[in-house]
Design a protein around this motif. Sequence first.
Motif, PDB file in Angstrom:
ATOM      1  N   LEU A 256      74.078  61.316  -9.188  1.00 16.61           N
ATOM      2  CA  LEU A 256      73.685  62.605  -9.766  1.00 16.61           C
ATOM      3  C   LEU A 256      74.884  63.301 -10.403  1.00 16.61           C
ATOM      4  O   LEU A 256      74.785  63.834 -11.503  1.00 16.61           O
ATOM      5  CB  LEU A 256      73.073  63.518  -8.702  1.00 16.61           C
ATOM      6  CG  LEU A 256      71.657  63.204  -8.282  1.00 16.61           C
ATOM      7  CD1 LEU A 256      71.252  64.103  -7.118  1.00 16.61           C
ATOM      8  CD2 LEU A 256      70.694  63.359  -9.442  1.00 16.61           C
ATOM      9  N   ARG A 257      76.008  63.271  -9.711  1.00 18.53           N
ATOM     10  CA  ARG A 257      77.229  63.887 -10.270  1.00 18.53           C
ATOM     11  C   ARG A 257      77.614  63.227 -11.585  1.00 18.53           C
ATOM     12  O   ARG A 257      78.024  63.906 -12.534  1.00 18.53           O
ATOM     13  CB  ARG A 257      78.375  63.825  -9.262  1.00 18.53           C
ATOM     14  CG  ARG A 257      78.313  64.908  -8.221  1.00 18.53           C
ATOM     15  CD  ARG A 257      79.604  65.014  -7.421  1.00 18.53           C
ATOM     16  NE  ARG A 257      79.891  63.822  -6.638  1.00 18.53           N
ATOM     17  CZ  ARG A 257      79.414  63.598  -5.411  1.00 18.53           C
ATOM     18  NH1 ARG A 257      78.626  64.472  -4.845  1.00 18.53           N
ATOM     19  NH2 ARG A 257      79.729  62.508  -4.762  1.00 18.53           N
TER      20      ARG A 257
ATOM     21  N   VAL B 289      64.079  62.124  -6.742  1.00 18.19           N
ATOM     22  CA  VAL B 289      65.353  62.838  -6.588  1.00 18.19           C
ATOM     23  C   VAL B 289      65.595  63.729  -7.805  1.00 18.19           C
ATOM     24  O   VAL B 289      66.018  64.877  -7.665  1.00 18.19           O
ATOM     25  CB  VAL B 289      66.522  61.842  -6.385  1.00 18.19           C
ATOM     26  CG1 VAL B 289      67.871  62.532  -6.508  1.00 18.19           C
ATOM     27  CG2 VAL B 289      66.393  61.146  -5.047  1.00 18.19           C
ATOM     28  N   PHE B 290      65.306  63.230  -9.003  1.00 19.41           N
ATOM     29  CA  PHE B 290      65.490  64.030 -10.219  1.00 19.41           C
ATOM     30  C   PHE B 290      64.588  65.264 -10.212  1.00 19.41           C
ATOM     31  O   PHE B 290      65.005  66.348 -10.614  1.00 19.41           O
ATOM     32  CB  PHE B 290      65.215  63.198 -11.472  1.00 19.41           C
ATOM     33  CG  PHE B 290      66.199  62.083 -11.710  1.00 19.41           C
ATOM     34  CD1 PHE B 290      67.418  62.044 -11.050  1.00 19.41           C
ATOM     35  CD2 PHE B 290      65.903  61.084 -12.593  1.00 19.41           C
ATOM     36  CE1 PHE B 290      68.326  61.021 -11.272  1.00 19.41           C
ATOM     37  CE2 PHE B 290      66.804  60.056 -12.837  1.00 19.41           C
ATOM     38  CZ  PHE B 290      68.012  60.023 -12.165  1.00 19.41           C
ATOM     39  N   ARG B 291      63.340  65.094  -9.765  1.00 22.65           N
ATOM     40  CA  ARG B 291      62.432  66.252  -9.705  1.00 22.65           C
ATOM     41  C   ARG B 291      62.912  67.279  -8.688  1.00 22.65           C
ATOM     42  O   ARG B 291      62.941  68.473  -8.964  1.00 22.65           O
ATOM     43  CB  ARG B 291      61.011  65.801  -9.371  1.00 22.65           C
ATOM     44  CG  ARG B 291      60.260  65.217 -10.551  1.00 22.65           C
ATOM     45  CD  ARG B 291      58.791  65.015 -10.248  1.00 22.65           C
ATOM     46  NE  ARG B 291      58.547  64.147  -9.103  1.00 22.65           N
ATOM     47  CZ  ARG B 291      58.494  62.818  -9.150  1.00 22.65           C
ATOM     48  NH1 ARG B 291      58.674  62.189 -10.301  1.00 22.65           N
ATOM     49  NH2 ARG B 291      58.246  62.112  -8.070  1.00 22.65           N
ATOM     50  N   VAL B 292      63.281  66.818  -7.505  1.00 20.18           N
ATOM     51  CA  VAL B 292      63.708  67.718  -6.429  1.00 20.18           C
ATOM     52  C   VAL B 292      64.972  68.488  -6.810  1.00 20.18           C
ATOM     53  O   VAL B 292      65.094  69.677  -6.511  1.00 20.18           O
ATOM     54  CB  VAL B 292      63.918  66.926  -5.116  1.00 20.18           C
ATOM     55  CG1 VAL B 292      64.616  67.757  -4.060  1.00 20.18           C
ATOM     56  CG2 VAL B 292      62.588  66.406  -4.598  1.00 20.18           C
TER      57      VAL B 292
ATOM     58  N   SER C 286      65.340  66.503 -13.758  1.00 24.30           N
ATOM     59  CA  SER C 286      64.296  66.056 -14.688  1.00 24.30           C
ATOM     60  C   SER C 286      63.936  67.138 -15.707  1.00 24.30           C
ATOM     61  O   SER C 286      63.429  66.830 -16.785  1.00 24.30           O
ATOM     62  CB  SER C 286      63.047  65.603 -13.931  1.00 24.30           C
ATOM     63  OG  SER C 286      62.517  66.655 -13.163  1.00 24.30           O
ATOM     64  N   ARG C 287      64.222  68.401 -15.399  1.00 28.25           N
ATOM     65  CA  ARG C 287      63.998  69.465 -16.390  1.00 28.25           C
ATOM     66  C   ARG C 287      65.122  69.487 -17.427  1.00 28.25           C
ATOM     67  O   ARG C 287      64.898  69.814 -18.589  1.00 28.25           O
ATOM     68  CB  ARG C 287      63.916  70.829 -15.699  1.00 28.25           C
ATOM     69  CG  ARG C 287      62.611  71.035 -14.947  1.00 28.25           C
ATOM     70  CD  ARG C 287      62.446  72.467 -14.453  1.00 28.25           C
ATOM     71  NE  ARG C 287      63.571  73.010 -13.718  1.00 28.25           N
ATOM     72  CZ  ARG C 287      63.773  72.864 -12.404  1.00 28.25           C
ATOM     73  NH1 ARG C 287      62.914  72.170 -11.687  1.00 28.25           N
ATOM     74  NH2 ARG C 287      64.815  73.404 -11.822  1.00 28.25           N
ATOM     75  N   LEU C 288      66.323  69.147 -17.009  1.00 32.55           N
ATOM     76  CA  LEU C 288      67.475  69.144 -17.923  1.00 32.55           C
ATOM     77  C   LEU C 288      67.556  67.860 -18.745  1.00 32.55           C
ATOM     78  O   LEU C 288      68.001  67.881 -19.892  1.00 32.55           O
ATOM     79  CB  LEU C 288      68.777  69.311 -17.132  1.00 32.55           C
ATOM     80  CG  LEU C 288      68.923  70.605 -16.357  1.00 32.55           C
ATOM     81  CD1 LEU C 288      70.193  70.572 -15.519  1.00 32.55           C
ATOM     82  CD2 LEU C 288      68.919  71.798 -17.286  1.00 32.55           C
ATOM     83  N   LEU C 289      67.174  66.762 -18.141  1.00 29.42           N
ATOM     84  CA  LEU C 289      67.218  65.445 -18.780  1.00 29.42           C
ATOM     85  C   LEU C 289      65.902  64.729 -18.485  1.00 29.42           C
ATOM     86  O   LEU C 289      65.820  63.957 -17.548  1.00 29.42           O
ATOM     87  CB  LEU C 289      68.360  64.617 -18.188  1.00 29.42           C
ATOM     88  CG  LEU C 289      69.694  64.630 -18.858  1.00 29.42           C
ATOM     89  CD1 LEU C 289      70.708  63.837 -18.045  1.00 29.42           C
ATOM     90  CD2 LEU C 289      69.639  64.137 -20.260  1.00 29.42           C
ATOM     91  N   PRO C 290      64.867  64.988 -19.239  1.00 24.74           N
ATOM     92  CA  PRO C 290      63.575  64.357 -18.953  1.00 24.74           C
ATOM     93  C   PRO C 290      63.670  62.833 -19.032  1.00 24.74           C
ATOM     94  O   PRO C 290      64.033  62.298 -20.071  1.00 24.74           O
ATOM     95  CB  PRO C 290      62.653  64.900 -20.049  1.00 24.74           C
ATOM     96  CG  PRO C 290      63.351  66.096 -20.610  1.00 24.74           C
ATOM     97  CD  PRO C 290      64.815  65.881 -20.398  1.00 24.74           C
ATOM     98  N   PRO C 291      63.381  62.147 -17.923  1.00 20.12           N
ATOM     99  CA  PRO C 291      63.477  60.689 -17.936  1.00 20.12           C
ATOM    100  C   PRO C 291      62.380  60.059 -18.787  1.00 20.12           C
ATOM    101  O   PRO C 291      61.244  60.506 -18.789  1.00 20.12           O
ATOM    102  CB  PRO C 291      63.302  60.289 -16.471  1.00 20.12           C
ATOM    103  CG  PRO C 291      63.058  61.519 -15.710  1.00 20.12           C
ATOM    104  CD  PRO C 291      63.043  62.679 -16.621  1.00 20.12           C
TER     105      PRO C 291
END
Length: 129
Positions: free
Chosen positions: A67-68, A96-99, A103-108
Motif C-alpha cells: 500500500l505504501r 484491502v483497497f476498498r477498506v 480504490s477511490r483514489l486509484l480505481p482498479p
Amino acid sequence: MQQETPPFTRHLRIHQDRGHTVLEFSGEIDIAAATEIAPALDRATGRPGVRIVIDLRAVEFFDCSGLRLLYRARSRVLEQGGRLHLVCTHPLTLRVFRVTGLSRLLPPQPSLDAALGQPEAASGRPSAT
C-alpha cells in the motif's frame, strides 16, 4: 541516446505498452519485496508527464508495505503531472483497497487493456465534483 535496460527483480518486471510504463508486481508484496521494488518504482515515477500502469494481477499477497508503494507512486506521478492506473483482480487485495480508500483514489481495472483505455480523469486525480 542509449535507453536504460528495464530492471527485472523477483517481484517486478517493467515494460512499455502503448506509451505507458507498465510495472508488473508479482509474488508476495511485503516489506522485503517493497524494499526491492522501491528504487525502480521511484525511477519510473520520477519523470515529468509519466504515464504508469501498475499491474498487480500476479500478486499472491499484498500487505501495508505494498500500500505504501502505491500511495508513494501515486503521489510522485501526480507531482510530475503524470497519469497512474492500477490493474488488480485479486479479491482480498481489492478488499484491502476498498477498506483503506485506495480504490477511490486509484480505481482498479480488471485488465491491462482496460487500464490503458482509461481517460486522464481516471488517473488518480481527485475529481472536481
